[in-house]
Design an enzyme around this catalytic site. Structure first.
Site, PDB file in Angstrom:
ATOM      1  N   TRP A 249       3.268   5.690  -1.959  1.00  0.00           N
ATOM      2  CA  TRP A 249       1.825   5.531  -2.158  1.00  0.00           C
ATOM      3  C   TRP A 249       1.090   6.857  -1.972  1.00  0.00           C
ATOM      4  O   TRP A 249      -0.104   6.886  -1.749  1.00  0.00           O
ATOM      5  CB  TRP A 249       1.275   4.491  -1.184  1.00  0.00           C
ATOM      6  CG  TRP A 249       1.613   3.077  -1.542  1.00  0.00           C
ATOM      7  CD1 TRP A 249       0.838   2.209  -2.260  1.00  0.00           C
ATOM      8  CD2 TRP A 249       2.803   2.354  -1.203  1.00  0.00           C
ATOM      9  NE1 TRP A 249       1.491   0.992  -2.392  1.00  0.00           N
ATOM     10  CE2 TRP A 249       2.684   1.050  -1.752  1.00  0.00           C
ATOM     11  CE3 TRP A 249       3.961   2.669  -0.505  1.00  0.00           C
ATOM     12  CZ2 TRP A 249       3.676   0.082  -1.615  1.00  0.00           C
ATOM     13  CZ3 TRP A 249       4.952   1.713  -0.371  1.00  0.00           C
ATOM     14  CH2 TRP A 249       4.804   0.431  -0.924  1.00  0.00           C
ATOM     15  N   CYS A 284       3.572  -2.295  -4.959  1.00  0.00           N
ATOM     16  CA  CYS A 284       3.775  -3.734  -4.755  1.00  0.00           C
ATOM     17  C   CYS A 284       4.122  -4.487  -6.025  1.00  0.00           C
ATOM     18  O   CYS A 284       4.989  -5.363  -6.018  1.00  0.00           O
ATOM     19  CB  CYS A 284       2.566  -4.354  -4.062  1.00  0.00           C
ATOM     20  SG  CYS A 284       1.087  -4.518  -5.101  1.00  0.00           S
ATOM     21  N   HIS A 343      -2.739  -7.483  -3.823  1.00  0.00           N
ATOM     22  CA  HIS A 343      -1.340  -7.336  -3.417  1.00  0.00           C
ATOM     23  C   HIS A 343      -0.516  -8.362  -4.174  1.00  0.00           C
ATOM     24  O   HIS A 343      -0.910  -9.526  -4.302  1.00  0.00           O
ATOM     25  CB  HIS A 343      -1.183  -7.530  -1.908  1.00  0.00           C
ATOM     26  CG  HIS A 343       0.247  -7.427  -1.447  1.00  0.00           C
ATOM     27  ND1 HIS A 343       1.060  -6.392  -1.814  1.00  0.00           N
ATOM     28  CD2 HIS A 343       1.006  -8.253  -0.680  1.00  0.00           C
ATOM     29  CE1 HIS A 343       2.257  -6.565  -1.282  1.00  0.00           C
ATOM     30  NE2 HIS A 343       2.251  -7.696  -0.597  1.00  0.00           N
ATOM     31  N   ASP A 366       8.405 -11.673  -0.338  1.00  0.00           N
ATOM     32  CA  ASP A 366       7.726 -10.401  -0.597  1.00  0.00           C
ATOM     33  C   ASP A 366       8.665  -9.258  -0.240  1.00  0.00           C
ATOM     34  O   ASP A 366       9.123  -9.150   0.899  1.00  0.00           O
ATOM     35  CB  ASP A 366       6.441 -10.325   0.231  1.00  0.00           C
ATOM     36  CG  ASP A 366       5.545  -9.149  -0.172  1.00  0.00           C
ATOM     37  OD1 ASP A 366       5.984  -8.309  -0.972  1.00  0.00           O
ATOM     38  OD2 ASP A 366       4.398  -9.083   0.322  1.00  0.00           O
ATOM     39  N   GLU A 455     -13.657 -22.766   1.190  1.00  0.00           N
ATOM     40  CA  GLU A 455     -14.348 -22.132   2.309  1.00  0.00           C
ATOM     41  C   GLU A 455     -15.452 -23.059   2.829  1.00  0.00           C
ATOM     42  O   GLU A 455     -16.245 -23.605   2.061  1.00  0.00           O
ATOM     43  CB  GLU A 455     -14.975 -20.803   1.870  1.00  0.00           C
ATOM     44  CG  GLU A 455     -13.966 -19.756   1.439  1.00  0.00           C
ATOM     45  CD  GLU A 455     -13.216 -19.130   2.604  1.00  0.00           C
ATOM     46  OE1 GLU A 455     -13.544 -19.435   3.765  1.00  0.00           O
ATOM     47  OE2 GLU A 455     -12.300 -18.333   2.347  1.00  0.00           O
ATOM     48  N   TYR A 526      -5.351   1.167  -4.236  1.00  0.00           N
ATOM     49  CA  TYR A 526      -5.547  -0.273  -4.084  1.00  0.00           C
ATOM     50  C   TYR A 526      -5.144  -0.777  -2.700  1.00  0.00           C
ATOM     51  O   TYR A 526      -5.518  -1.869  -2.296  1.00  0.00           O
ATOM     52  CB  TYR A 526      -4.765  -1.029  -5.166  1.00  0.00           C
ATOM     53  CG  TYR A 526      -3.272  -1.120  -4.924  1.00  0.00           C
ATOM     54  CD1 TYR A 526      -2.714  -2.243  -4.325  1.00  0.00           C
ATOM     55  CD2 TYR A 526      -2.415  -0.089  -5.309  1.00  0.00           C
ATOM     56  CE1 TYR A 526      -1.354  -2.336  -4.106  1.00  0.00           C
ATOM     57  CE2 TYR A 526      -1.060  -0.182  -5.093  1.00  0.00           C
ATOM     58  CZ  TYR A 526      -0.534  -1.310  -4.503  1.00  0.00           C
ATOM     59  OH  TYR A 526       0.814  -1.397  -4.280  1.00  0.00           O
TER      60      TYR A 526
END
Length: 638
Positions: A249, A284, A343, A366, A455, A526
């Site tokens: 990164w 990612c 992500h 992941d 929410e 990002y």
């Protein structure tokens, strides 16, 4: 002497012997068509477990069930043993059966067609097949022959398999589709990236099996999708096990390929299997895309998922702590948590017999190395249902994923004496939207409701209360809202042009307000990492009662700033103010087909690139590939 010889010949003519074995492995033959493996570019037979396949065995004479005895044997691994399921003899008669069922489906002269059904939980991988016949002189067995290699995969079409997915549209998308769309960008400016998964390309299946070999994964564990996906989530990154991809990164990709340059998984996997060395470089979406290829290639239904405003909870308190200096500037030395603009991870479909009923189905895995799990950089499989319902104690890593979509963002002001006071709490910023590709279409599908309740709903409050029982430390303080509001405009910015940032401050109180403002404009990757700060201002604005005040900040052509800043723009950055994002697009592609496209005939495609910058581009690589059409190719333009 003659009599002895003739007697010997008479005995030899009696026993059964093997002349030929036909694996029926051609793409248009029954095995590959029924097992959905026609697209694999391989000369070997590839089948799925829990489902019958057939082989033809030609003997030297007609087979006599009453007196002849033979078996088809399958072995996998270096030390096959019957007790471990790595040596499996399959018999043609009902009187004698093993764990894999066998039956004779057809007999024609000297040829016997035998149906063989592997168990739905058998080991996934590459088997060697032998045919053994009992003779008066012992057992005669065929020699090892690569043409009789057999690959057995997971089977999402078989109801008894742990990866069974009872939806043909989803199966076609999440197992059979070689092309995908990966979403990136920002929550309010979603971008798409096409990706060639290429799970059926030549050599990819062997490369995926090599990954498990490289991990020294026990052969006996390779039939369990939970263990396979957990091991693979560690092996897809190189952090602690010389895995497939090196993360980077920094923006400096001198010794490898920039993550934004990859167009598919094939080149990465074949390079890793050939060189036995990690491939440079990934971020990612590359980890998720290559992991997706691995899963689909082995038969595990999978998809790439993008979470917008994804929290990276570094200290495990399930809060995202942003620490500010007393002048309002972010203290980057003390702020360990971060919020990624997006992500990407994977979901794979499987039952979870290790969890209570109802927590099977889609599981998060992941491969991006963020935090260690059981001592290695990996994550999952974590039940999506467990995440939605706040069951963070369930394996594996549900708490980390829960924080990625549910963290409270807490801003703390740190005084010079070191005391910290919460000044703002945002409970709705993280996990704003979760997207994946819609099955059978080129549109996106919002799956946020699979991760969290709406929410502010009653169900959400219940989940958060349950999460607190498992150690989720929510911020209880409720700092008062300021009576001065900031209105941010929506900007459409073209790279290379001047633009202005106009900020409006509204005083909703009955008294005059003097506001000290901290404005920072930076190029931000990002992941939330700052590259270059192009604007810093700390003006003071005076606003009358119930009035508004507007300040304008002119910004010159950012792309014409120093060279280091130019290069950072190519990393798909976001320009970010304190709470404001906007993205830039810097390449426009126009695709044209020359003439008609016909099956099995060559066609030409023209691709035009327009350079929007005010300077020439140097050292340009063009990379291209297409599933079933073209293996990865690249061309360099000086």
């Amino acid at each position: 002497m003659f009599l002895n010889t003739s007697c010997c010949l008479s005995v030899h003519s009696e026993f059964l012997d093997i002349v030929d074995v036909d694996m029926m492995r051609m793409p248009n033959e029954i095995n590959k068509t029924q097992h959905h493996t026609t697209f694999y570019n391989s000369d070997s037979l590839i089948v799925r477990r829990g489902q019958e396949f057939q082989v033809k065995i030609t003997f030297n004479r007609p087979y006599k069930p009453a007196s002849d005895k033979f078996a088809v044997e399958f072995v996998i691994g270096s030390t096959p043993q019957y007790s471990k399921g790595t040596y499996i003899p399959v018999f043609p008669t009902q009187e004698r059966q093993s764990s894999w069922a066998g039956r004779i489906t057809n007999t024609s002269e000297n040829t016997v067609t035998m149906g063989i059904t592997p168990t739905p939980d058998c080991i996934v991988g590459k088997y060697y097949m032998y045919v053994a016949v009992v003779t008066p002189f012992g057992i005669r067995r065929t020699r090892k022959d690569d043409s009789r290699n057999l690959y057995i995969l997971f089977n999402p079409w078989a109801s008894a398999d742990a990866v069974f997915l009872d939806d043909e549209t989803e199966r076609q998308e999440c197992v059979m589709n070689e092309m995908g769309i990966i979403y990136h960008g920002a929550y309010d400016d979603i971008a798409e990236r096409d990706w060639n998964y290429g799970q059926f390309n030549y050599g990819v299946l062997d490369a995926c099996l090599y990954i498990m070999d490289k991990a020294a994964m026990p052969i006996t564990n390779r039939g369990d999708p939970i263990k396979v996906t957990r091991k693979a989530s560690a092996m897809l990154n190189s952090h602690d096990d010389e895995g497939v991809l090196v993360g980077n990164w920094t923006g400096d990709y001198t010794y490898g390929v920039a993550p934004t340059s990859w167009t598919g998984s094939t080149e990465i996997l074949l390079s890793y299997a050939t060189s036995k060395m990690p491939v440079c470089y990934a971020q990612c979406w590359v980890y998720a895309a290559v992991f997706n290829t691995f899963l689909r290639c082995l038969g595990i239904p999978s998809r790439v998922v993008t979470n917008y405003y994804s929290a990276h909870d570094n200290d495990g308190n399930l809060k995202t702590d942003i620490i500010l200096h007393d002048n309002g500037r972010i203290d980057r030395n003390r702020t360990k948590d971060s919020i990624w603009n997006y992500h990407c991870w994977n979901e794979c479909y499987m039952s979870r017999p290790d969890l209570p009923a109802g927590f099977g189905g889609w599981q998060v895995v992941d491969a991006t190395p963020q935090e260690t799990s059981d001592g290695m950089y990996r994550c999952g499989p974590a039940s999506v249902q467990a995440i939605k319902h706040g069951q963070m104690c369930y394996p594996f890593d549900a708490a980390f994923v829960f924080a990625e979509v549910n963290s409270d963002v807490v801003f703390y002001s740190r005084s010079k004496e070191g005391t910290m006071e919460p000044v703002k709490v945002n409970q709705t910023h993280v996990g704003r939207m979760v997207l994946t590709k819609a099955p059978g279409d080129v549109t996106r599908r919002d799956i946020t409701d699979q991760y969290k309740f709406p929410e502010g709903s009653k169900e959400e409050r219940t989940v958060l209360e349950k999460a607190e029982e498992f150690g989720c430390q929510r911020e209880k303080s409720n700092p008062p809202d300021a009576d001065v509001d900031l209105v941010l405009p929506t900007l459409e910015v073209t790279v290379g042009n001047d633009f202005e940032l106009s900020l409006e401050f509204i005083n909703r109180s009955d008294q005059r307000r003097v506001v000290d403002i901290y404005i920072s404009g930076s190029v931000v990757y990002y992941t939330g990492v700052t590259s270059t700060e192009f604007l810093f201002s700390d003006p003071t604005v005076t606003i009358g009662p119930n009035k508004s005040e507007e300040d304008v900040f002119p910004l010159t052509r950012l792309i014409q700033q120093p060279t280091m800043f130019k290069h950072s723009l190519f990393e798909n950055p976001l320009f970010i103010g304190f709470v404001y994002f906007f993205s830039t697009m810097y390449v426009v592609c126009v695709h044209q087909l020359s003439g008609g496209a016909r099956v099995s005939e060559e066609m030409m495609a023209t691709v035009e690139f327009t350079n929007p910058f005010t300077f020439g581009l140097e050292g340009v690589y063009i990379r291209m590939e297409g599933p079933g059409l073209m293996m990865p190719k690249s061309k360099y333009y000086r």
